[in-house]
Design a protein around this motif. Sequence first.
Motif, PDB file in Angstrom:
ATOM      1  N   ALA A  33       0.760  -2.136   3.269  1.00 30.35           N
ATOM      2  CA  ALA A  33      -0.550  -1.479   3.206  1.00 30.35           C
ATOM      3  C   ALA A  33      -0.551  -0.398   2.132  1.00 30.35           C
ATOM      4  CB  ALA A  33      -0.921  -0.890   4.567  1.00 30.35           C
ATOM      5  N   LEU A  34       0.507   0.403   2.098  1.00 27.86           N
ATOM      6  CA  LEU A  34       0.610   1.448   1.081  1.00 27.86           C
ATOM      7  C   LEU A  34       0.663   0.837  -0.316  1.00 27.86           C
ATOM      8  CD1 LEU A  34       0.982   4.303  -0.002  1.00 27.86           C
ATOM      9  CD2 LEU A  34       3.413   4.109   0.560  1.00 27.86           C
ATOM     10  N   ASN A  35       1.475  -0.196  -0.491  1.00 27.55           N
ATOM     11  CA  ASN A  35       1.606  -0.820  -1.803  1.00 27.55           C
ATOM     12  C   ASN A  35       0.272  -1.409  -2.262  1.00 27.55           C
ATOM     13  OD1 ASN A  35       3.241  -1.538  -4.092  1.00 27.55           O
ATOM     14  ND2 ASN A  35       3.092  -3.648  -3.382  1.00 27.55           N
ATOM     15  N   LYS A  36      -0.481  -2.006  -1.346  1.00 26.70           N
ATOM     16  CA  LYS A  36      -1.789  -2.569  -1.710  1.00 26.70           C
ATOM     17  C   LYS A  36      -2.740  -1.475  -2.171  1.00 26.70           C
ATOM     18  CE  LYS A  36      -5.716  -5.310  -0.106  1.00 26.70           C
ATOM     19  NZ  LYS A  36      -6.455  -4.910  -1.266  1.00 26.70           N
ATOM     20  N   ILE A  37      -2.814  -0.382  -1.427  1.00 28.73           N
ATOM     21  CA  ILE A  37      -3.695   0.732  -1.804  1.00 28.73           C
ATOM     22  C   ILE A  37      -3.268   1.299  -3.156  1.00 28.73           C
ATOM     23  CG2 ILE A  37      -4.362   3.107  -1.210  1.00 28.73           C
ATOM     24  CD1 ILE A  37      -5.771   1.014   0.506  1.00 28.73           C
ATOM     25  N   CYS A  57       8.632   8.362  11.039  1.00 24.21           N
ATOM     26  CA  CYS A  57       8.331   9.309   9.973  1.00 24.21           C
ATOM     27  C   CYS A  57       7.888   8.572   8.713  1.00 24.21           C
ATOM     28  CB  CYS A  57       9.541  10.191   9.692  1.00 24.21           C
ATOM     29  SG  CYS A  57       9.242  11.490   8.469  1.00 24.21           S
ATOM     30  N   PHE A  58       8.625   7.525   8.326  1.00 22.89           N
ATOM     31  CA  PHE A  58       8.260   6.744   7.142  1.00 22.89           C
ATOM     32  C   PHE A  58       6.852   6.156   7.286  1.00 22.89           C
ATOM     33  CE2 PHE A  58      12.980   5.595   6.227  1.00 22.89           C
ATOM     34  CZ  PHE A  58      13.167   6.803   5.575  1.00 22.89           C
ATOM     35  N   ILE A  59       6.562   5.602   8.443  1.00 21.62           N
ATOM     36  CA  ILE A  59       5.246   5.003   8.679  1.00 21.62           C
ATOM     37  C   ILE A  59       4.151   6.064   8.621  1.00 21.62           C
ATOM     38  CG2 ILE A  59       3.813   3.872  10.435  1.00 21.62           C
ATOM     39  CD1 ILE A  59       6.436   2.409  11.318  1.00 21.62           C
ATOM     40  N   ASN A  60       4.384   7.196   9.271  1.00 23.33           N
ATOM     41  CA  ASN A  60       3.392   8.273   9.267  1.00 23.33           C
ATOM     42  C   ASN A  60       3.184   8.831   7.861  1.00 23.33           C
ATOM     43  OD1 ASN A  60       3.023   8.044  12.045  1.00 23.33           O
ATOM     44  ND2 ASN A  60       4.583   9.568  12.506  1.00 23.33           N
ATOM     45  N   MET A  61       4.264   8.962   7.118  1.00 24.76           N
ATOM     46  CA  MET A  61       4.139   9.450   5.733  1.00 24.76           C
ATOM     47  C   MET A  61       3.392   8.439   4.866  1.00 24.76           C
ATOM     48  SD  MET A  61       5.434  12.503   5.476  1.00 24.76           S
ATOM     49  CE  MET A  61       5.861  12.718   3.746  1.00 24.76           C
ATOM     50  N   ASN A  62       3.620   7.148   5.085  1.00 23.36           N
ATOM     51  CA  ASN A  62       2.877   6.128   4.349  1.00 23.36           C
ATOM     52  C   ASN A  62       1.381   6.269   4.600  1.00 23.36           C
ATOM     53  OD1 ASN A  62       5.230   5.035   3.325  1.00 23.36           O
ATOM     54  ND2 ASN A  62       5.203   3.215   4.628  1.00 23.36           N
ATOM     55  N   GLN A  63       1.019   6.484   5.865  1.00 22.19           N
ATOM     56  CA  GLN A  63      -0.404   6.635   6.198  1.00 22.19           C
ATOM     57  C   GLN A  63      -0.991   7.861   5.506  1.00 22.19           C
ATOM     58  OE1 GLN A  63      -2.437   4.471   7.710  1.00 22.19           O
ATOM     59  NE2 GLN A  63      -4.056   5.884   7.110  1.00 22.19           N
ATOM     60  N   ARG A  64      -0.250   8.936   5.478  1.00 18.80           N
ATOM     61  CA  ARG A  64      -0.721  10.137   4.791  1.00 18.80           C
ATOM     62  C   ARG A  64      -0.863   9.905   3.293  1.00 18.80           C
ATOM     63  NH1 ARG A  64       2.018  15.330   7.808  1.00 18.80           N
ATOM     64  NH2 ARG A  64       1.194  14.820   9.849  1.00 18.80           N
ATOM     65  N   ARG A  65       0.059   9.143   2.724  1.00 12.57           N
ATOM     66  CA  ARG A  65      -0.023   8.837   1.291  1.00 12.57           C
ATOM     67  C   ARG A  65      -1.241   7.969   0.990  1.00 12.57           C
ATOM     68  NH1 ARG A  65       0.577  10.676  -3.736  1.00 12.57           N
ATOM     69  NH2 ARG A  65       1.159   9.018  -5.178  1.00 12.57           N
ATOM     70  N   SER A  98       7.067  -1.488  10.207  1.00 12.90           N
ATOM     71  CA  SER A  98       7.455  -0.780   8.992  1.00 12.90           C
ATOM     72  C   SER A  98       7.067  -1.587   7.749  1.00 12.90           C
ATOM     73  CB  SER A  98       8.960  -0.516   9.012  1.00 12.90           C
ATOM     74  OG  SER A  98       9.361   0.129   7.829  1.00 12.90           O
ATOM     75  N   ASP A  99       7.338  -2.896   7.780  1.00  7.99           N
ATOM     76  CA  ASP A  99       6.976  -3.756   6.645  1.00  7.99           C
ATOM     77  C   ASP A  99       5.468  -3.751   6.403  1.00  7.99           C
ATOM     78  OD1 ASP A  99       9.645  -4.415   6.306  1.00  7.99           O
ATOM     79  OD2 ASP A  99       9.462  -6.395   7.265  1.00  7.99           O
ATOM     80  N   LYS A 100       4.691  -3.837   7.476  1.00  3.97           N
ATOM     81  CA  LYS A 100       3.228  -3.816   7.350  1.00  3.97           C
ATOM     82  C   LYS A 100       2.748  -2.493   6.771  1.00  3.97           C
ATOM     83  CE  LYS A 100       2.261  -7.190  10.939  1.00  3.97           C
ATOM     84  NZ  LYS A 100       1.766  -7.420  12.301  1.00  3.97           N
TER      85      LYS A 100
END
Length: 148
Positions: free
Chosen positions: A53-57, A123-131, A47-49
């Motif tokens: 990743a989202l924050n970096k993008i 769900c949070f991880i999958n949503m991060n990837q979609r974002r 989850s942290d990773k």
Amino acid sequence: MISTPVIFIFAAHAKYNIQSGILSNKNVIHCSSQFGDNSDECIEDISDKSNLALNKIYQDKLKQIESANYSSWWMGSKEQRYDMIQNFKLSQKNWREYKINYCKSASAASQNSHSYGEELTSCFINMNQRRIEEINMMGETQPSLPDP
């Protein structure tokens, strides 16, 4: 007509056996299968990773927008770039709230079960990837030139 409710009922109960969908993530499944009831640390790491990743993008895109050469845009201006920055920041803030509410809604059926934390985190991880994919769809802005 009769098959539709039957399929719906089956789908509602089958989610515990199907390893797909927004409430399932292969990395979370791997942690759970490898560590069982002691998978919290592994899942938290994933989850942290995902969040990093989202924050970096997000930060990379924000910097790109902040340094965009607005003069290459059709009748571009500083104000237009400023609006883009503010709207991008607001969209991220609103998206975070949406992600939390969406995932809580999607996982509500398992709220009182052992799998709730794993489903919510998946769900949070999958949503991060979609974002991340959404942010990447914004395309490139022109590199910066000194402001006139």
